[in-house]
Design a protein around this motif. Structure first.
Motif, PDB file in Angstrom:
ATOM      1  N   ASN A   1       0.863  -1.175   0.000  1.00 20.15           N
ATOM      2  CA  ASN A   1       0.000   0.000   0.000  1.00 20.15           C
ATOM      3  C   ASN A   1       0.902   1.228   0.000  1.00 20.15           C
ATOM      4  OD1 ASN A   1      -2.434  -1.407   0.140  1.00 20.15           O
ATOM      5  ND2 ASN A   1      -2.256  -1.621   2.356  1.00 20.15           N
ATOM      6  N   ILE A   2       0.545   2.202  -0.829  1.00 16.36           N
ATOM      7  CA  ILE A   2       1.427   3.361  -1.022  1.00 16.36           C
ATOM      8  C   ILE A   2       0.595   4.639  -1.095  1.00 16.36           C
ATOM      9  CG2 ILE A   2       3.079   4.465  -2.625  1.00 16.36           C
ATOM     10  CD1 ILE A   2       3.709   1.565  -3.660  1.00 16.36           C
ATOM     11  N   VAL A   3       1.040   5.672  -0.419  1.00 17.57           N
ATOM     12  CA  VAL A   3       0.482   7.014  -0.638  1.00 17.57           C
ATOM     13  C   VAL A   3       1.631   7.891  -1.112  1.00 17.57           C
ATOM     14  CG1 VAL A   3      -0.572   9.038   0.442  1.00 17.57           C
ATOM     15  CG2 VAL A   3      -1.398   6.757   1.025  1.00 17.57           C
ATOM     16  N   ALA A   4       1.501   8.398  -2.329  1.00 17.83           N
ATOM     17  CA  ALA A   4       2.568   9.200  -2.941  1.00 17.83           C
ATOM     18  C   ALA A   4       2.035  10.593  -3.260  1.00 17.83           C
ATOM     19  CB  ALA A   4       3.063   8.518  -4.223  1.00 17.83           C
ATOM     20  N   GLY A   5       2.818  11.596  -2.913  1.00 14.40           N
ATOM     21  CA  GLY A   5       2.431  12.978  -3.226  1.00 14.40           C
ATOM     22  C   GLY A   5       3.112  13.433  -4.500  1.00 14.40           C
ATOM     23  N   ASN A   6       2.394  14.216  -5.275  1.00  9.77           N
ATOM     24  CA  ASN A   6       2.947  14.814  -6.495  1.00  9.77           C
ATOM     25  C   ASN A   6       2.784  16.320  -6.348  1.00  9.77           C
ATOM     26  OD1 ASN A   6       3.552  15.690  -9.061  1.00  9.77           O
ATOM     27  ND2 ASN A   6       1.752  14.756 -10.037  1.00  9.77           N
ATOM     28  N   TRP A   7       3.882  16.982  -6.020  1.00 10.38           N
ATOM     29  CA  TRP A   7       3.791  18.424  -5.741  1.00 10.38           C
ATOM     30  C   TRP A   7       3.590  19.244  -7.014  1.00 10.38           C
ATOM     31  CZ3 TRP A   7       8.121  19.736  -1.584  1.00 10.38           C
ATOM     32  CH2 TRP A   7       7.852  19.016  -0.412  1.00 10.38           C
ATOM     33  N   LYS A   8       3.860  18.655  -8.159  1.00  6.77           N
ATOM     34  CA  LYS A   8       3.760  19.381  -9.443  1.00  6.77           C
ATOM     35  C   LYS A   8       4.645  20.636  -9.404  1.00  6.77           C
ATOM     36  CE  LYS A   8      -0.702  17.293 -10.225  1.00  6.77           C
ATOM     37  NZ  LYS A   8      -1.987  17.307 -10.898  1.00  6.77           N
ATOM     38  N   MET A   9       4.238  21.708 -10.071  1.00  6.87           N
ATOM     39  CA  MET A   9       5.092  22.915 -10.081  1.00  6.87           C
ATOM     40  C   MET A   9       4.602  23.885  -9.004  1.00  6.87           C
ATOM     41  SD  MET A   9       6.386  25.226 -13.299  1.00  6.87           S
ATOM     42  CE  MET A   9       4.995  26.364 -13.366  1.00  6.87           C
ATOM     43  N   ASN A  10       4.711  23.402  -7.760  1.00  9.14           N
ATOM     44  CA  ASN A  10       4.295  24.198  -6.609  1.00  9.14           C
ATOM     45  C   ASN A  10       5.409  24.195  -5.579  1.00  9.14           C
ATOM     46  OD1 ASN A  10       1.369  24.789  -7.221  1.00  9.14           O
ATOM     47  ND2 ASN A  10       1.355  22.552  -7.379  1.00  9.14           N
ATOM     48  N   LYS A  11       5.457  25.236  -4.784  1.00  3.64           N
ATOM     49  CA  LYS A  11       6.385  25.394  -3.656  1.00  3.64           C
ATOM     50  C   LYS A  11       7.772  25.872  -4.107  1.00  3.64           C
ATOM     51  CE  LYS A  11       3.441  23.518  -0.721  1.00  3.64           C
ATOM     52  NZ  LYS A  11       2.745  24.389   0.242  1.00  3.64           N
ATOM     53  N   THR A  12       8.199  26.973  -3.532  1.00  2.00           N
ATOM     54  CA  THR A  12       9.595  27.392  -3.676  1.00  2.00           C
ATOM     55  C   THR A  12      10.450  26.394  -2.900  1.00  2.00           C
ATOM     56  OG1 THR A  12       9.517  28.693  -1.649  1.00  2.00           O
ATOM     57  CG2 THR A  12       8.929  29.838  -3.723  1.00  2.00           C
ATOM     58  N   LEU A  13      11.734  26.488  -3.029  1.00  2.00           N
ATOM     59  CA  LEU A  13      12.617  25.576  -2.284  1.00  2.00           C
ATOM     60  C   LEU A  13      12.350  25.693  -0.784  1.00  2.00           C
ATOM     61  CD1 LEU A  13      14.932  23.568  -2.130  1.00  2.00           C
ATOM     62  CD2 LEU A  13      16.532  25.495  -2.213  1.00  2.00           C
ATOM     63  N   GLN A  14      12.259  26.931  -0.289  1.00  2.00           N
ATOM     64  CA  GLN A  14      12.052  27.115   1.157  1.00  2.00           C
ATOM     65  C   GLN A  14      10.697  26.534   1.593  1.00  2.00           C
ATOM     66  OE1 GLN A  14      13.116  29.510  -0.999  1.00  2.00           O
ATOM     67  NE2 GLN A  14      15.248  29.509  -0.313  1.00  2.00           N
ATOM     68  N   GLU A  15       9.678  26.749   0.793  1.00  2.00           N
ATOM     69  CA  GLU A  15       8.356  26.207   1.135  1.00  2.00           C
ATOM     70  C   GLU A  15       8.357  24.674   1.089  1.00  2.00           C
ATOM     71  OE1 GLU A  15       5.794  29.957  -0.786  1.00  2.00           O
ATOM     72  OE2 GLU A  15       6.118  28.135  -1.939  1.00  2.00           O
ATOM     73  N   GLY A  16       9.073  24.138   0.122  1.00  2.84           N
ATOM     74  CA  GLY A  16       9.154  22.682  -0.018  1.00  2.84           C
ATOM     75  C   GLY A  16       9.875  22.051   1.162  1.00  2.84           C
ATOM     76  N   ILE A  17      10.956  22.692   1.593  1.00  2.00           N
ATOM     77  CA  ILE A  17      11.701  22.202   2.757  1.00  2.00           C
ATOM     78  C   ILE A  17      10.795  22.219   3.993  1.00  2.00           C
ATOM     79  CG2 ILE A  17      13.555  22.863   4.369  1.00  2.00           C
ATOM     80  CD1 ILE A  17      15.239  23.609   1.864  1.00  2.00           C
ATOM     81  N   ALA A  18      10.053  23.310   4.142  1.00  2.00           N
ATOM     82  CA  ALA A  18       9.158  23.426   5.305  1.00  2.00           C
ATOM     83  C   ALA A  18       8.090  22.325   5.277  1.00  2.00           C
ATOM     84  CB  ALA A  18       8.510  24.813   5.326  1.00  2.00           C
ATOM     85  N   LEU A  19       7.530  22.059   4.096  1.00  2.00           N
ATOM     86  CA  LEU A  19       6.485  21.030   3.986  1.00  2.00           C
ATOM     87  C   LEU A  19       7.053  19.642   4.292  1.00  2.00           C
ATOM     88  CD1 LEU A  19       3.664  20.013   3.189  1.00  2.00           C
ATOM     89  CD2 LEU A  19       4.343  20.178   0.784  1.00  2.00           C
ATOM     90  N   ALA A  20       8.237  19.359   3.759  1.00  2.00           N
ATOM     91  CA  ALA A  20       8.852  18.043   4.002  1.00  2.00           C
ATOM     92  C   ALA A  20       9.151  17.866   5.491  1.00  2.00           C
ATOM     93  CB  ALA A  20      10.126  17.900   3.169  1.00  2.00           C
ATOM     94  N   LYS A  21       9.654  18.931   6.129  1.00  6.11           N
ATOM     95  CA  LYS A  21       9.961  18.855   7.570  1.00  6.11           C
ATOM     96  C   LYS A  21       8.691  18.623   8.384  1.00  6.11           C
ATOM     97  CE  LYS A  21      14.109  21.668   8.264  1.00  6.11           C
ATOM     98  NZ  LYS A  21      14.566  23.034   8.543  1.00  6.11           N
ATOM     99  N   GLU A  22       7.628  19.339   8.001  1.00  7.58           N
ATOM    100  CA  GLU A  22       6.367  19.216   8.744  1.00  7.58           C
ATOM    101  C   GLU A  22       5.835  17.786   8.646  1.00  7.58           C
ATOM    102  OE1 GLU A  22       3.428  22.041   7.380  1.00  7.58           O
ATOM    103  OE2 GLU A  22       2.019  21.449   8.959  1.00  7.58           O
ATOM    104  N   LEU A  23       5.876  17.245   7.448  1.00 10.03           N
ATOM    105  CA  LEU A  23       5.383  15.881   7.258  1.00 10.03           C
ATOM    106  C   LEU A  23       6.247  14.886   8.030  1.00 10.03           C
ATOM    107  CD1 LEU A  23       3.289  14.161   5.701  1.00 10.03           C
ATOM    108  CD2 LEU A  23       5.038  13.875   3.926  1.00 10.03           C
ATOM    109  N   ASN A  24       7.555  15.094   7.970  1.00  7.83           N
ATOM    110  CA  ASN A  24       8.477  14.210   8.681  1.00  7.83           C
ATOM    111  C   ASN A  24       8.183  14.233  10.182  1.00  7.83           C
ATOM    112  OD1 ASN A  24      10.842  12.493   8.363  1.00  7.83           O
ATOM    113  ND2 ASN A  24      11.885  14.024   9.616  1.00  7.83           N
TER     114      ASN A  24
END
Ligand code: PGA
Length: 252
Positions: free
Chosen positions: A4-27
């Motif tokens: 079973n897998i849940v995969a996110g596809n961010w597409k062309m969204n999030k600056t680098l800083q926003e992406g780092i913040a989202l990954a940290k939050e999820l982690n």
């Protein structure tokens, strides 16, 4: 056994800083949890090298959203499978309907991409799915069967390494989700097509994800279907709480 897998596809969204913040939050959200599924986040290329070391690899896999159909060389602006792998990323989405529609990726181009991804140790998340007119003409089975040609030249061993994602184009980003019954019907067809080519065991072990307006409120019903092994999530992957809500669909 298939995963079973849940995969996110961010597409062309999030600056680098926003992406780092989202990954940290999820982690952080997953730090004290034991999800009942594999969790993957597929990010823009430039995020990969920063995001990969930030997440616990035992809980979150990182992937790209595309890679080149060439090994290396004079292809300005392209990013190769080897480059993706060198960031520590383990996955790559290939054949997304947006790539097929806007960047003219054909069955043959995608076949090259899949082979290069596998050659560099990446797991392709290979997307297939019909557009609205094809669904209205009841041609969805033919369409997905033809799209599978990109991965049906693989050996059974290599095919066993890939993940499939069924994404009806009419459901992507539209808020219009396939019903669980519609998803189950075509997922079962996809699995039977794989069985026809590679045999029942390979088909039974193949994870087939559903994508298209999947959200916390409908994920559980979709994932409860026997041939739906999780989701490829666009919009709802852009907020950690929503994405976590979808991961939790496997937990209770
Ligand atoms: P959506 O996108 O969840 O925003 O519909 C899914 C996808 O395109 O992978």
């Amino acid at each position: 056994m298939r995963k079973n897998i849940v995969a996110g596809n961010w597409k062309m969204n999030k600056t680098l800083q926003e992406g780092i913040a989202l990954a940290k939050e999820l982690n952080e959200m997953l730090a004290n949890e034991k999800p009942n599924c594999d969790v993957i986040i597929c990010t823009p290329f430039i995020h990969l090298a920063s995001v990969t070391p930030l997440v616990d690899p035992a809980k979150i896999g990182v992937g790209a959203e595309n890679c080149a159909d060439k090994e290396s060389g004079a292809y300005t602006g392209e990013v190769s499978a080897a480059m993706v792998a060198s960031t520590g990323a383990k996955y790559v989405i290939l054949g997304h309907s947006e790539r097929r529609a806007y960047y003219h990726e054909t069955v043959e181009i995608l076949e090259e991409k899949v082979k290069l991804a596998l050659a560099h140790g990446l797991t392709p998340i290979f997307c297939i799915g019909e557009v609205l007119e094809e669904r209205e003409a009841n041609k969805q089975n033919e369409v997905v069967a033809a799209q599978l040609a990109s991965v049906f030249s693989l050996s059974a061993e290599d095919f066993s390494k890939i993940i499939l994602a069924y994404e009806p184009v009419w459901a992507i980003g539209t808020g219009k989700t396939a019903t669980p019954e519609q998803a189950q019907e075509i997922h079962a067809f996809i699995r039977s097509t794989v069985a026809g080519k590679y045999g029942q065991e390979v088909a039974d072990n193949c994870s087939i994800l559903y994508g298209g307006s999947c959200k916390p409120s409908n994920a559980k019903e979709l994932f409860a279907k026997p041939d739906v092994d999780g989701g490829l999530i666009g919009g709802a992957a852009l907020k950690a709480a929503d994405f976590k809500g979808i991961i939790d669909a496997f937990n209770n």
